[in-house]
Structures are given as structure tokens and as C-alpha cells.
Design a protein around this motif. Structure first.
Motif, short mmCIF file in Angstrom:
data_model
loop_
_atom_site.label_atom_id
_atom_site.label_comp_id
_atom_site.label_asym_id
_atom_site.label_seq_id
_atom_site.Cartn_x
_atom_site.Cartn_y
_atom_site.Cartn_z
N VAL A 494 12.18 -14.25 30.49
CA VAL A 494 11.92 -12.82 30.65
C VAL A 494 10.59 -12.67 31.37
O VAL A 494 9.60 -13.28 30.98
CB VAL A 494 11.85 -12.10 29.29
CG1 VAL A 494 11.71 -10.59 29.50
CG2 VAL A 494 13.04 -12.43 28.41
N THR A 495 10.58 -11.89 32.42
CA THR A 495 9.31 -11.57 33.07
C THR A 495 9.27 -10.08 33.36
O THR A 495 10.21 -9.34 33.02
CB THR A 495 9.09 -12.43 34.33
OG1 THR A 495 7.74 -12.28 34.79
CG2 THR A 495 10.06 -12.04 35.44
N THR A 496 8.17 -9.62 33.95
CA THR A 496 7.95 -8.18 34.05
C THR A 496 7.45 -7.77 35.43
O THR A 496 7.26 -8.61 36.32
CB THR A 496 6.90 -7.72 33.01
OG1 THR A 496 5.61 -8.17 33.45
CG2 THR A 496 7.19 -8.25 31.63
N TYR A 497 7.18 -6.49 35.55
CA TYR A 497 6.58 -5.91 36.74
C TYR A 497 5.35 -6.68 37.18
O TYR A 497 4.64 -7.29 36.38
CB TYR A 497 6.21 -4.45 36.47
CG TYR A 497 5.24 -4.24 35.33
CD1 TYR A 497 3.87 -4.19 35.55
CD2 TYR A 497 5.69 -4.09 34.01
CE1 TYR A 497 2.97 -3.99 34.52
CE2 TYR A 497 4.79 -3.89 32.97
CZ TYR A 497 3.44 -3.86 33.23
OH TYR A 497 2.55 -3.68 32.20
N PHE A 498 5.11 -6.64 38.47
CA PHE A 498 3.95 -7.28 39.14
C PHE A 498 3.90 -8.78 38.87
O PHE A 498 2.83 -9.38 38.82
CB PHE A 498 2.65 -6.60 38.72
CG PHE A 498 1.64 -6.50 39.85
CD1 PHE A 498 2.04 -6.39 41.17
CD2 PHE A 498 0.28 -6.48 39.59
CE1 PHE A 498 1.13 -6.28 42.20
CE2 PHE A 498 -0.66 -6.38 40.61
CZ PHE A 498 -0.23 -6.28 41.93
N SER A 499 5.07 -9.40 38.74
CA SER A 499 5.17 -10.86 38.59
C SER A 499 5.70 -11.45 39.89
O SER A 499 6.41 -10.80 40.65
CB SER A 499 6.10 -11.22 37.43
OG SER A 499 5.57 -10.83 36.19
N ASP A 583 24.34 -21.33 31.14
CA ASP A 583 24.05 -21.01 29.74
C ASP A 583 22.72 -20.30 29.57
O ASP A 583 22.36 -19.90 28.46
CB ASP A 583 24.05 -22.29 28.89
CG ASP A 583 25.43 -22.92 28.78
OD1 ASP A 583 26.42 -22.17 28.85
OD2 ASP A 583 25.50 -24.15 28.62
N GLY A 584 21.98 -20.15 30.67
CA GLY A 584 20.69 -19.49 30.59
C GLY A 584 20.73 -18.10 31.21
O GLY A 584 21.77 -17.58 31.58
N SER A 585 19.53 -17.49 31.31
CA SER A 585 19.45 -16.17 31.91
C SER A 585 18.03 -15.90 32.35
O SER A 585 17.08 -16.55 31.90
CB SER A 585 19.91 -15.09 30.92
OG SER A 585 18.99 -14.97 29.85
N ALA A 586 17.89 -14.91 33.24
CA ALA A 586 16.57 -14.47 33.72
C ALA A 586 16.54 -12.95 33.71
O ALA A 586 17.36 -12.31 34.39
CB ALA A 586 16.31 -15.01 35.12
N ALA A 587 15.65 -12.38 32.93
CA ALA A 587 15.57 -10.93 32.75
C ALA A 587 14.27 -10.40 33.34
O ALA A 587 13.26 -11.11 33.43
CB ALA A 587 15.67 -10.56 31.28
N TYR A 588 14.30 -9.11 33.73
CA TYR A 588 13.15 -8.47 34.37
C TYR A 588 12.96 -7.07 33.79
O TYR A 588 13.91 -6.28 33.73
CB TYR A 588 13.39 -8.37 35.88
CG TYR A 588 12.23 -7.80 36.67
CD1 TYR A 588 11.12 -8.57 36.97
CD2 TYR A 588 12.28 -6.49 37.15
CE1 TYR A 588 10.07 -8.06 37.72
CE2 TYR A 588 11.23 -5.97 37.91
CZ TYR A 588 10.12 -6.75 38.18
OH TYR A 588 9.09 -6.25 38.93
N VAL A 589 11.74 -6.76 33.35
CA VAL A 589 11.39 -5.45 32.81
C VAL A 589 10.39 -4.82 33.78
O VAL A 589 9.28 -5.33 33.95
CB VAL A 589 10.79 -5.56 31.39
CG1 VAL A 589 10.42 -4.19 30.85
CG2 VAL A 589 11.77 -6.27 30.45
#
Length: 700
Positions: A494-499, A583-589
Motif C-alpha cells: 500500500v502506498t499513497t499520494y506523492f510517492s 497472489d499479491g496486490s498493490a494499492a494506492y491512496v
């Protein structure tokens, strides 16, 4: 009375006694007349104190003139403490140079960005790169090491004190020379430096090393990579001073461990402590609670990060406060139970030593209103009784000493370089606070009752099922590959804005944001859309975003939109996305949701990763669970985060200590009162209470 022996980190090789917690404080006997010293030792024994940090600010007393030394008083104090069964963590006393030194050598004084001299009158008025200061400091360190090398009270060396607290950024000519040497080592050639700094912009190209300066006061925004490198250099300069003192100590007293007190707390961003950890024999930290709704969360966050910087091994809580401090706008006393709760929360995250600033509250000086183990009211006080009670509790918890932190299944990645870079000037917003975003995620984990590790960048991530990397602004190509490998290997990121915005030189990745993470996340952002202070947007999952929004375009059919913007300029567009990768994932907030708003989002992400809490549902969010382990035994620390009693149905184990409504229950089984086993197998934590259970594998 019998004192609990010191933990392994502080024991001499020939000390075969079983370990216990270290308990004590900074001790400043040179502030007091001789007749007070005997009373101090008597009260230390009564409180259970077994170690003190000595002579931290005593340079002027030890060396009253350049060629004059006065060790007589320190000899007497060392002997007195040893006779009382109290060990000494002896400081090198270099934190505050004496007036005779700064008068004779004003060139050791720091210089601000605006060119102003930082004058004596407080503390830490010295340049980390001053060769003159280094010469005098090492002369003092050598004298102390040679005099006390064989003293039986000496168990550790305390280098300087809170290195960089007030003097991390020095813009003097000494700093300029050292900065140029550091840059030569980093880049090798001026061409490489010019490329890294992007000096084609604003006609800044350098043709001689002597032209290069620290980022002093300038007409406009200084070069951003120059600023970033100066931050790197300044942390390294202090680290080099630590090494210089340490090498003297290791040469003279190779069997005595060396440490220095970090400040992993609040906004102490300037020192890269994850990089410093390898330079000391054991990690030490100072922490002070800062008021606010996340005060207890921040304490836990800092202790958690400290424990992981220490590699999961035990560490030393060198300073915290018994009650009020003196340096906040309003300095409130701690409430009943908070002294013990705050102390034991550090222990829960791996501290094998609990020490305060300071032993006896000063009668004069800038910190006379800072609390201590012995307050102005004296030993006949509720505060001293609480101090003594904590000493007894730590003795009861001796079986915990030497155990490691038990890893969680989730982690929050903390990156000093991104912290430095993301809060520089000339950015889309000046309101972004890196540590606050990380803390908000941590608060969300606490609210859900899920254990999480706060780990420095560079930690092996494959051990975690879910990893949150908030505002991971600086992503070199190598790191992008590592994160991609983590996800393709089945991890959930999981990562976020301005990354993913810049590389290691603070150069923007081109082709759309978030740079080298675009393909992994399955999104592309063409332009940032930060929000003005006080403005917010609504998401269709009921949460509210502030600070930032992104104009997101999903770039593949495998991207799931978990929430969209309902209001604002980005209404109808994705706000939170998740891309499945095997089996994995990558999320963005893409917006700041705050601790409350993140809780629901995090719950969905944890569920997808198969990560759950270990406490019964009624206690989740109200009780923090932290686990230490050794040789198949687990020690559960249960900390009541509320001002109400909390029941823990189904949680069992041998009660080593539990705070009840009437004090501390230190016997397994309890008496039915709040904080012990209620007689029906029900564990009840008192308001702001703590219980420590010893559990064997397979216990419910």
C-alpha cells in the motif's frame, strides 16, 4: 534491599548474575551540595534504581581551565554509587563546551543559515565539523576513559548527549570545507555533482570545488538537491563525531559498551538514526510525550520504530519524563497511571532499560520545572511513590529481560530520505507532513487491534504479508524493483499520494506519476491537485480527504477502484485503487484520510491480505497488544488505551504484573479487582492500566 541485576547489554563479562531491567535516570550531583549525595543514594536504593547516566553536562566542572582537571568530586560520586549498588553509564561530557573554551576559541561556535553566530548561554554550542572542538573533545574523552577504565561502577559509555538536538545544521566555513570533502567522496567529479544537482537550472554550474557552499541564506529557493545533500552531510557529520569519540573509548576500554541517546520522537528528522544504529553497541533513545489526540499512539510509534532500528533486539530508554516537561507551551502533569503505562509501553516494544530525565529536579537553570524522579516536593510525594512502585514492577518483570520483539505480520515503512525530500520548499504544498501520515496509518492499525511493525527502509519486507509505505516520495530504480518483487512474490503493498516521484538525486521521474511505481500500481497521474488548507473532498465510501488529490487514470483492467471522489475537481475519478498481481496486490491512496478515515480502508486491505487482530473483538482498538518472545515463550503486553476498565475475555496466561484499581497486582490469579484475573478467568485492565502475561505456544 536487593537490587535487580542489570540487563545483558550493561553487564561486565565477569558478571554471572541473572539479568534484570536497568532502572534509573540522568544524575547531576554537581548541581547539589555534597550532603545531598548520600541522601540520593539512599533514595535510589529505595526506588529500585540500579543505573544512572553521569556527568552529561559536567565538562566545566571536570576541566575548569585548559590545563586544569578536577576529578576528585567525580571519583567520590563514582565510589559512592558503586558502594550503593548503582552502576554508571558515564557520559563523555562533550555536549556543552565550557566558557573558557568558547572564549579562547570562538571559531568552534556554530553559524546559522543567515550567517549569525550561535553564542554560548544554553547548550550544544559547537560545530560538528570543527577540528578545534574535536581536538579538545577527544582530549576530554581520553582523560575520562583512562581514569575510569577499571572502575567497577562503569558499565557503559554515553557519547555526548542527544547529538544534533540544537546544532545539526551549521553553515560555517568549517562546515563548508567538510561539505565539499563529503561531496567529493559522494560524486567524485564536478561533472557528476553538476548532473546530480541539476545546475543547468538558474546558471548554477560549478567549475571549481571551492565555489560549492552549504545552502546558506539565498535570494530565492536554494537548489533542492543541494539542500538534500546538506541534510545527508549534516547527519553524517554528527555520525563521524560519534565515531571519533567511540574509537577513543574502544581503544582504552574495549570491554565497555558504547551508546549515544537517539531522539526518535516528534519531528526530530535531521539525524538518520537507522543509519547510525550500526555505530553503537546498543541502541538508546529519548522520548517525550507530546500532547494531542494521538499522544499515546505517537509514543507507541516511536518505541516501535526504535525497536526495529535495534533489529528487534533489546534497547535502552535513556530519557523520558516522570510527569511534566518544561519546553512545551503548556506543561501538564501526567495523570494517575500514566507514568507506569508510558514506561511499560516502551518495555513492550523492546526496552530493557527504563530511565528518566532526571533523578532530582533541578532547583535552578532552564529545566528547573522539568519533572524528575525526586520532585521539588521531595520523596514524600505521590510522584516518588509512583517511581518506587514502577521499580518494584520492573523487578517482577525480570523474566522479560533479554527477549526480542515478536514480528508482526504487517509493517509500515519509514524512510528518512523521503522525509527530508518531501518537506522541502518549492513543492505542490507546504502542508504535507511525512511523519504525520505514517502516524495516521499506525493509529488506524491500533484502532483495528492489529499489530504492525514500524521499520526503516532497507528492512527485508518478504517477512510481512502487508506493507504500507506512506508518502514514499524518493524511489530509486533499485527500490522500485524490490517493491515489484515483493508484490509479485505474493506481498500486499500500500502506498499513497506523492510517492514514487523522484530518484535519489531528487530528479522527477518522467512519463507521469507515480514514476517507477506506475506499472506496479496500474495507474497514471498527469498532474497533482493539492487542496488548500481547510478545504476537503468527500469520497463515495463515506470518508473525507484533505491536503491532496490526484487526477488518476487506471491503466489496466486488473485495477479495482476501492473508492472514488464524490465531490471536488476530481469527482467521479478514482481515489483509492488496488491492482491484483498474482497472489499479491498493490494499492494506492491518493488523499489524506486521517487516522479515522484510514481505518475502514485499512480493514479492507488487511482482509484481502489475510491479516487479523489477535485480541478479542471487544478489546480491539481499546487495548494495544505488543509481544516479546524468547525460547518458545511469549510475553504479552496489554496496554489500556482508554480511561475506562476493559475486559479481555478468553485472554489467558501467567500474570507477571497487572495494574489494578488499587495499585499493582503482581501475583498470578489476581483478586477479582480491575486489572487482574477477575476470579472467573476474566482479565480486566484498569483505566490506563497494563498487564503482562507469560504465555506458552498454543495458548488462547
Amino acid at each position: 534491599m536487593t537490587h535487580t541485576p542489570l540487563p545483558p547489554m550493561l553487564r561486565r563479562p565477569d558478571d554471572g548474575t541473572a539479568p534484570g531491567f536497568a532502572y534509573g535516570a540522568d544524575y547531576n550531583p554537581d548541581q547539589w551540595p555534597r550532603e545531598v549525595w548520600d541522601e540520593d543514594v539512599r533514595l535510589m536504593r529505595e526506588a529500585g534504581v540500579n543505573v544512572v547516566s553521569l556527568a552529561i553536562f559536567s565538562w566545566a566542572r571536570i576541566q575548569p581551565a585548559e590545563d586544569t582537571w578536577d576529578f576528585g568530586w567525580l571519583d567520590e560520586v563514582m565510589d559512592l554509587l558503586h558502594a550503593g549498588g548503582i552502576a554508571v553509564d558515564l557520559a563523555t561530557a562533550t555536549a556543552s563546551p565550557p566558557p573558557w573554551l568558547t572564549t579562547a576559541h570562538p571559531e568552534v561556535l556554530p553559524v546559522t543559515q543567515a550567517g549569525e553566530t550561535v553564542w554560548p548561554g544554553a547548550r550544544q554550542h559547537w560545530r560538528p565539523t570543527s577540528p578545534v572542538f574535536r581536538e579538545y573533545a577527544l582530549r576530554l574523552v581520553t582523560a575520562l576513559a583512562e581514569r575510569y577504565r577499571d572502575h567497577p561502577a562503569l558499565v557503559a559509555w554515553h557519547v555526548n548527549n542527544e547529538l544534533g538536538c540544537h546544532n545539526v545544521y551549521d553553515y560555517s566555513d568549517d562546515a563548508a570545507r567538510a561539505f565539499r570533502a563529503w561531496l567529493r567522496s559522494r560524486y567524485g567529479t564536478l561533472d557528476a555533482l553538476n548532473h546530480a544537482w541539476g545546475t543547468a537550472f538558474w546558471s548554477q554550474r560549478y567549475t571549481d570545488w571551492e565555489q560549492v557552499l552549504p545552502p546558506r541564506l539565498a535570494a530565492s529557493h536554494p537548489n533542492p538537491t543541494q539542500q538534500l545533500d546538506f541534510k545527508r552531510f549534516s547527519s553524517d557529520a554528527l555520525k563521524e563525531h560519534l565515531r571519533a569519540e567511540r574509537e577513543v573509548l574502544r581503544r582504552v576500554t574495549p570491554e565497555v559498551p558504547v551508546t549515544t541517546n537517539f531522539m526518535i520522537t516528534g519531528e526530530s528528522r535531521a539525524m538518520h538514526y537507522a543509519d547510525w544504529a550500526a555505530e553503537v553497541d546498543f541502541v538508546s533513545n529519548d522520548h517525550y510525550v507530546r500532547p494531542g489526540p494521538q499522544a499515546l499512539d505517537e509514543l507507541s510509534f516511536s518505541a516501535n520504530l526504535t525497536g526495529n532500528i535495534a533489529g528487534g533486539r533489546p534497547w535502552f530508554l535513556m530519557e523520558h519524563s516522570t510527569s511534566a516537561v518544561n519546553w512545551q507551551p503548556i506543561n501538564r502533569a501526567k495523570r494517575d497511571g500514566e507514568l507506569a503505562r508510558d514506561s511499560l509501553l516502551h518495555v513492550a516494544h523492546g526496552a530493557d532499560a527504563v530511565c528518566f530525565f532526571q533523578w532530582r529536579q533541578s532547583a535552578a537553570g532552564a529545566e528547573k520545572y522539568h519533572s524528575a524522579m525526586v520532585p521539588h516536593a521531595g520523596a514524600d510525594s505521590a510522584l516518588f511513590r509512583a517511581v518506587t512502585d514502577l521499580g518494584r514492577t520492573l523487578r517482577d518483570l525480570a523474566p522479560v529481560v533479554g527477549s526480542d520483539r515478536s514480528p508482526a505480520r504487517a509493517a509500515i515503512v519509514f524512510d528518512w530520505q523521503s522525509w527530508w525530500a518531501v518537506e522541502q520548499d518549492s513543492h505542490p504544498t507546504h502542508l504535507l507532513r511525512y511523519r504525520q501520515e505514517a502516524l495516521d496509518w499506525y493509529s488506524a492499525f491500533l484502532a483495528l487491534g492489529v499489530r504492525v511493525d514500524v521499520v526503516p527502509l532497507g528492512t527485508e519486507l518478504d517477512r510481512y504479508d502487508l506493507v504500507v509505505a506512506p508518502v514514499l516520495h524518493m524511489v530509486p530504480g533499485r527500490l522500485a524493483k524490490e517493491l515489484t518483487g515483493y508484490v509479485t512474490g505474493g506481498g500486499h503493498l500500500v502506498t499513497t499520494y506523492f510517492s514514487g516521484i523522484v530518484d535519489e538525486n531528487d530528479h522527477a521521474w518522467l512519463g507521469g506519476y507515480p514514476g517507477p511505481l506506475r506499472d506496479l500500481l496500474g495507474i497514471r497521474v498527469e498532474e497533482f491537485d493539492p487542496l488548500p488548507d481547510g478545504e476537503s473532498v468527500e469520497l463515495d465510501d463515506g470518508t473525507t480527504g484533505t491536503l491532496w488529490t490526484d487526477r488518476i487514470a487506471a491503466t489496466g483492467p486488473d485495477v479495482e477502484v476501492l473508492a472514488s471522489y464524490r465531490t471536488g475537481e476530481q469527482a467521479g475519478r478514482p481515489a483509492i485503487t488496488r491492482r491484483r498481481v498474482g497472489d499479491g496486490s498493490a494499492a494506492y491512496v491518493s488523499t489524506r484520510l486521517g487516522a479515522d478515515g484510514l481505518t475502514g480502508v485499512l480493514a479492507r486491505l488487511l482482509d484481502a491480505a489475510g491479516v487479523t487482530g489477535e485480541l478479542p473483538e471487544p478489546a480491539r482498538g481499546r487495548v494495544e497488544l505488543t509481544v516479546r518472545e524468547r525460547d518458545g515463550e511469549a510475553y504479552w503486553f496489554l496496554v489500556n488505551r482508554t480511561d475506562e476498565p476493559v475486559e479481555l475475555p478468553g485472554v489467558t496466561g501467567e500474570v507477571l504484573a497487572a495494574r489494578t484499581a488499587d495499585g499493582w497486582d503482581r501475583e498470578d490469579g489476581g483478586d477479582g479487582g480491575d486489572g487482574g484475573d477477575g476470579g472467573d478467568g476474566l482479565l480486566v485492565l484498569a483505566p490506563r492500566g497494563v498487564a503482562v502475561l507469560r504465555r506458552t505456544p498454543g495458548a488462547p
